[in-house]
Design an enzyme around this catalytic site. Sequence first.
Site, mmCIF file in Angstrom:
data_model
loop_
_atom_site.group_PDB
_atom_site.id
_atom_site.type_symbol
_atom_site.label_atom_id
_atom_site.label_comp_id
_atom_site.label_asym_id
_atom_site.label_seq_id
_atom_site.Cartn_x
_atom_site.Cartn_y
_atom_site.Cartn_z
ATOM 1 N N HIS A 74 0.877 -1.181 0.000
ATOM 2 C CA HIS A 74 0.000 0.000 0.000
ATOM 3 C C HIS A 74 0.913 1.229 0.000
ATOM 4 C CE1 HIS A 74 -3.693 -2.022 2.109
ATOM 5 N NE2 HIS A 74 -4.042 -1.708 0.864
ATOM 6 N N CYS A 125 -2.423 2.850 8.944
ATOM 7 C CA CYS A 125 -3.432 1.877 8.500
ATOM 8 C C CYS A 125 -4.656 1.899 9.406
ATOM 9 C CB CYS A 125 -2.864 0.464 8.525
ATOM 10 S SG CYS A 125 -1.391 0.228 7.547
HETATM 11 N N1 ARG Z 1 -3.745 -7.171 6.639
HETATM 12 C C1 ARG Z 1 -4.152 -5.971 5.959
HETATM 13 C C2 ARG Z 1 -4.110 -6.183 4.462
HETATM 14 O O1 ARG Z 1 -3.198 -6.836 3.987
HETATM 15 C C3 ARG Z 1 -3.308 -4.815 6.380
HETATM 16 C C4 ARG Z 1 -3.772 -3.509 5.840
HETATM 17 C C5 ARG Z 1 -2.885 -2.370 6.224
HETATM 18 N N2 ARG Z 1 -3.441 -1.134 5.818
HETATM 19 C C6 ARG Z 1 -2.776 -0.143 5.221
HETATM 20 N N3 ARG Z 1 -3.403 0.968 4.998
HETATM 21 N N4 ARG Z 1 -1.543 -0.303 4.798
HETATM 22 O O2 ARG Z 1 -4.938 -5.733 3.725
#
Ligand code: ARG
Length: 268
Positions: free
Chosen positions: A167, A261
Site C-alpha cells: 500500500h 493503517c
Molecule cells: N492485513 C491488511 C491487508 O493486507 C493490512 C492492511 C494495512 N493497511 C494499510 N493501509 N496499509 O490488507
Amino acid sequence: MIRSATEREYAMVEPTHFDVRYEINPWMDASRAVDRVKASTQWAMLRQTYVDLGHQVRVIEPAPGLPDMVFAANGGFVVDGQALRSRFAFAEREPEAPAFAAWFEAAGLTVHQLANVNEGEGDLRLVGTRILAAWPCRTARAAHAEVAALTGREVVSLELVDPRFYHLDTALAVLDDETVAYFPPAFSAESQGLLAALFPDAIVASAADAGVLGLNAASDGHHVVMTDAAPALAQQFRAAGFEPIGVDVSEFLCAGGGVKCCTLEIRR
Ligand code: ARG
C-alpha cells in the site's frame, strides 16, 4: 522551519475482531496467534494520542468475521465531504466495503462507488491539493482516473514494486501539504523520478526504518504519530521541524499494518 498543526478528524475501528486468519501480504503469518489484549491496549493508546493532540476521533463499529477491519485507512478515501468507497483487491476484505460505506452515509458524507479496485487512503494520499495514488498491488491504475474525475484533483500515479510495501502508506508518509517522506526502492525507477521532481526536499527513509513500517505515520502538520520502532526516522522528522510521537503498534505489524493503517482521515 516552523511547522504548524491543524486539527484533524479521524475515524478508527476498534480491534475487537482483529486477527491474522489469512495471508494477503508478506507480513501475515496465519499460524501465529494474535494477542488481542495487547492489540486493544496499543489501539487505545493510539486513539488517546490523537485525542491528547486535540483531534476528533470517530469510532466505527467493528464487524465480526472481518479481522482486518481495524485498518480503517482501507475503508475509503474522504476529501471535500466526498467519500470514495473501497473495492478491495481480496475477497477476504471486500465485505468491509459496505460496512465503511454505511458509516460514511450516516456521517453525512456523499458516497461514490468506483468501477475499479482501490483500497482507499491506504493507496490514495492527499498532499496539498493533489492526490498521490499507488498501483498495482491493491489499487488498479484505472481507478486513478476515476479518482481524478470524482474529486476534480490532480492524481499522480506511483508504481509500487516491492511486495512488502503493498500500500502507498507503507512506503510514503505525508507530513504536511508540501512535505513527504518515502522509501525510494519501494517504487519503480520512473515513480522515483516523479517523486524526486515533485518533492525535492523529501525525507528519505532507510531500509531499516521502512522495514518496520516507520513511514506508516499520521501527521497533523507538526506532530507525527508513528511507530516507536523507527528512532532514526523519528530523528529525521525532528531535524525537519516535526515532532515525532512514538507509539507501540507491534501487534498490528503482524498483519502488515501500523499507525496510518488504523487511521482514516475525514475531510469535510
Ligand atoms: N492485513 C491488511 C491487508 O493486507 C493490512 C492492511 C494495512 N493497511 C494499510 N493501509 N496499509 O490488507
